[in-house]
Design an enzyme around this catalytic site. Structure first.
Site: not given
Length: 262
Positions: A51, A53, A109, A196
């Site tokens: 999921r 953000d 990522y 992040r």
């Protein structure tokens, strides 16, 4: 029949992946499209590998849905009606025991930034975060060495009740190419805001506010530290999700479910 959907999206105008009442989300748009093309009174449930953000993009997201139709037909129909910021790459019949979330063994990522004094290229501004100070990539990579391997990443996560924060971080490497600084992050899975937050730690070191050992200090604390900022969402892209061979899917799903409950 379980369908595997490979997709990509520009996360700028979405409030994340997960459906939220009254808000535009990736899951909501695709489930609505599925209900339309399959003429269902209620949207079918879509499960994704990770999921994302609000504002986070995906080039290699994977989802599954259980519906009664042909994958080729579903692929063509979905492509006709999903909005322009979602791309249906392919729809295929999933192998037995496939689960987009629990069968995944790795997510990759990439976080992209620029420290150019003029800011990001206007054509890339939706996917590249602007850094106000020059970044020392070598120091960032030194800091990353303290974070690799299996650890409790509670200090880098927004914790959710009943969810483990133990993860195996496989790659955390930053490279400079022209005006762009790209950090590749690979792990078996990520907890909420982990990537992040890891980037916030590396940037703090790259700006020379802290030595590389700062990363080890934060990791050992196992609580969120205000010195580590969560980096802007738009620099982050889910690039790839990796799955095991078909004959290993059942074992992987069982392993992942047990770990979630630990």
């Amino acid at each position: 029949m379980r369908m595997r959907i490979d997709l990509a999206y520009d996360g700028t105008e979405f409030r994340g992946w997960a459906t939220q009442p009254g808000l535009r989300t990736v899951q909501g748009e695709i489930e609505s499209a599925l209900a339309t093309v399959l003429r269902l009174p209620e949207p079918p449930r879509l499960t994704c590998a990770g999921r994302t953000d609000a504002g986070v993009h995906a080039r290699g997201q994977v989802a599954h849905v259980d519906v009664d139709t042909h994958p080729g037909v579903l692929e063509r129909r979905l492509r006709r009606i999903v909005p322009d910021d979602i791309r249906i790459v392919r729809v295929t019949e999933a192998p037995e025991h496939f689960d987009a979330r629990f069968a995944a063994i790795e997510r990759r990522y990439v976080y992209r930034m620029t420290d150019h004094p003029a800011g990001p290229d206007p054509l890339q501004r939706r996917m590249v975060a602007a850094m106000p100070k020059p970044l020392d990539v070598e120091l960032m990579n030194e800091a990353a060495q303290h974070l690799l391997g299996e650890h409790d990443f509670a200090s880098f996560c927004k914790q959710r009740e009943g969810a483990t924060t133990i993860r195996n971080l496989l790659t955390l490497r930053t490279m400079r190419g022209g005006e762009t600084i790209a950090t590749t992050v690979r792990a078996d899975a990520f907890c909420h805001s982990m990537v992040r937050s890891l980037m916030g730690c590396l940037v703090a070191v790259g700006e020379r506010r802290f030595p590389p050992e700062f990363a080890a200090e934060i990791l050992a604390g196992e609580v969120r530290d205000p010195r580590v900022k969560v980096m802007p969402a738009h620099g982050l892209v889910l690039e790839e999700v990796v799955y095991p061979a078909d004959d290993q899917l059942a074992a992987r799903v069982d392993q992942a479910r047990r770990r979630r409950d630990e």
